[in-house]
Design an enzyme around this catalytic site. Structure first.
Site, short mmCIF file in Angstrom:
data_model
loop_
_atom_site.label_atom_id
_atom_site.label_comp_id
_atom_site.label_asym_id
_atom_site.label_seq_id
_atom_site.Cartn_x
_atom_site.Cartn_y
_atom_site.Cartn_z
N ASP A 1 34.95 37.93 39.66
CA ASP A 1 34.04 37.86 40.80
C ASP A 1 33.39 39.23 40.98
O ASP A 1 34.08 40.25 40.98
CB ASP A 1 34.82 37.53 42.07
CG ASP A 1 35.73 36.32 41.88
OD1 ASP A 1 35.19 35.21 41.74
OD2 ASP A 1 36.96 36.50 41.86
N GLU B 1 37.30 34.82 33.82
CA GLU B 1 36.45 34.59 34.98
C GLU B 1 36.70 35.73 35.94
O GLU B 1 37.86 36.13 36.14
CB GLU B 1 36.80 33.26 35.66
CG GLU B 1 35.91 32.88 36.82
CD GLU B 1 36.34 33.34 38.22
OE1 GLU B 1 35.59 33.13 39.16
OE2 GLU B 1 37.44 33.95 38.36
N HIS C 1 41.47 32.89 35.21
CA HIS C 1 40.83 32.98 36.52
C HIS C 1 41.22 34.30 37.22
O HIS C 1 42.39 34.50 37.54
CB HIS C 1 41.30 31.78 37.35
CG HIS C 1 40.75 31.72 38.73
ND1 HIS C 1 41.55 31.80 39.84
CD2 HIS C 1 39.48 31.58 39.18
CE1 HIS C 1 40.80 31.70 40.93
NE2 HIS C 1 39.54 31.57 40.56
N HIS D 1 37.49 39.66 44.58
CA HIS D 1 37.21 38.31 45.08
C HIS D 1 36.79 38.31 46.55
O HIS D 1 35.79 37.69 46.91
CB HIS D 1 38.45 37.42 44.91
CG HIS D 1 38.25 36.05 45.45
ND1 HIS D 1 38.54 35.71 46.75
CD2 HIS D 1 37.76 34.92 44.88
CE1 HIS D 1 38.24 34.44 46.96
NE2 HIS D 1 37.77 33.93 45.82
O1 G3P Z 1 34.64 30.42 39.39
C1 G3P Z 1 35.66 29.55 39.69
C2 G3P Z 1 36.42 29.98 40.92
O2 G3P Z 1 36.74 31.34 40.79
C3 G3P Z 1 35.68 29.77 42.20
O3 G3P Z 1 36.43 30.05 43.34
O4 G3P Z 1 37.18 31.39 45.22
O5 G3P Z 1 38.43 31.48 43.09
O6 G3P Z 1 36.21 32.55 43.27
P1 G3P Z 1 37.09 31.43 43.74
MG MG Z 2 35.81 33.23 41.23
#
Ligand code: G3P
Ligand code: MG
Length: 247
Positions: free
Chosen positions: A37, A35, A8, A50
């Protein structure tokens, strides 16, 4: 089926989130995927960060949308985490895709367009995935369900999933309607019942963000297709141990 372990924002417990060192470390620790953003700079360059604002994870201020890529390149996105990462840059989506050319690990590109809508973000990201021939190992997700619906409307050949942290009875029928592959849900929504219901509707379940052994074991035990963790090494070790115990 074995649960896919996505790092993440990279291996973000140990390295600055959404940076190349965090992605490198995730790869080194054996994560199945990353993962990240994505948002757009003022000059429409897709970059990996993020927050909509720069202040938490860089030495800059203000909104990502108001800064050009040249200005953004000057920022330090590592020192906030540790001096060891001083002068680490915010990566572009290109940086990640180029880096992954010889690794081919899975990617979950989260479109961070639920607060700022970033016109054209879906097209820009899908075009990049095409350029780098990386659509096949990628799933796109977003909390902005209109954005995911636009991907379906465009008939782009890419997997996508709806993200949610809220209980919502319409989630599964809506995901089916827009031909999503799965639902990415907050850990607090995870239940046997929801996994069964999703799977009955041919949708997979992925769960975020699971950082404890208990939560990781639960996600695997309930047959989640994937999980997102800041500590990929922990999840990979748990997966290996479970596999060894079974055999
Ligand atoms: O994609 C899963 C997770 O990343 C969603 O929440 O706020 O960590 O981007 P966040
Ligand atoms: Mg995310």
């Amino acid at each position: 089926m074995s649960t896919i372990i996505y790092a993440h924002r990279g291996a973000s417990k140990l390295a600055p989130e959404n940076t190349m060192p965090a992605f490198e470390l995730a790869y080194k620790h054996g994560a199945d995927g990353i993962e990240t953003d994505v948002q757009l700079t003022k000059d429409n360059i897709p970059i990996l960060i993020h927050d909509e604002q720069l202040n938490r994870t860089t030495n800059g201020n203000g909104f990502v949308k108001d800064i050009t890529y040249d200005e953004l390149k000057q920022l330090d996105a590592g020192s906030w985490k540790s001096y060891h990462y001083k002068d680490t840059k915010i990566p572009t989506l290109d940086d990640l895709l180029a880096w992954n050319q010889d690794k081919q690990i899975k990617l979950n590109i989260e479109l961070k367009n639920n607060i700022i809508s970033y016109q054209g973000l879906e097209d820009i990201v899908c075009q990049k995935l095409g350029e780098y021939n990386m659509a096949e190992q990628t799933v796109i997700s977003s909390f902005n369900h209109d954005s995911i619906t636009r991907i379906n409307d465009k008939k782009i050949n890419i997997d996508y999933a709806l993200l949610t942290g809220r209980r919502n009875k319409a989630l599964i029928p809506y995901s089916k309607k827009i031909k999503a592959k799965g639902i990415h849900i907050s850990y607090r929504l995870l239940s046997n019942r929801l996994v069964a219901l999703a799977n009955d509707n041919k949708l997979y379940v992925a769960v975020y963000t699971v950082n404890s052994s208990i939560a990781i074991n639960k996600a695997i035990h309930l047959g989640c297709h994937a999980l997102f963790t800041d500590i990929p090494k922990l999840a990979i070790d748990i997966k290996k141990r479970r596999f060894a115990e079974r055999n």
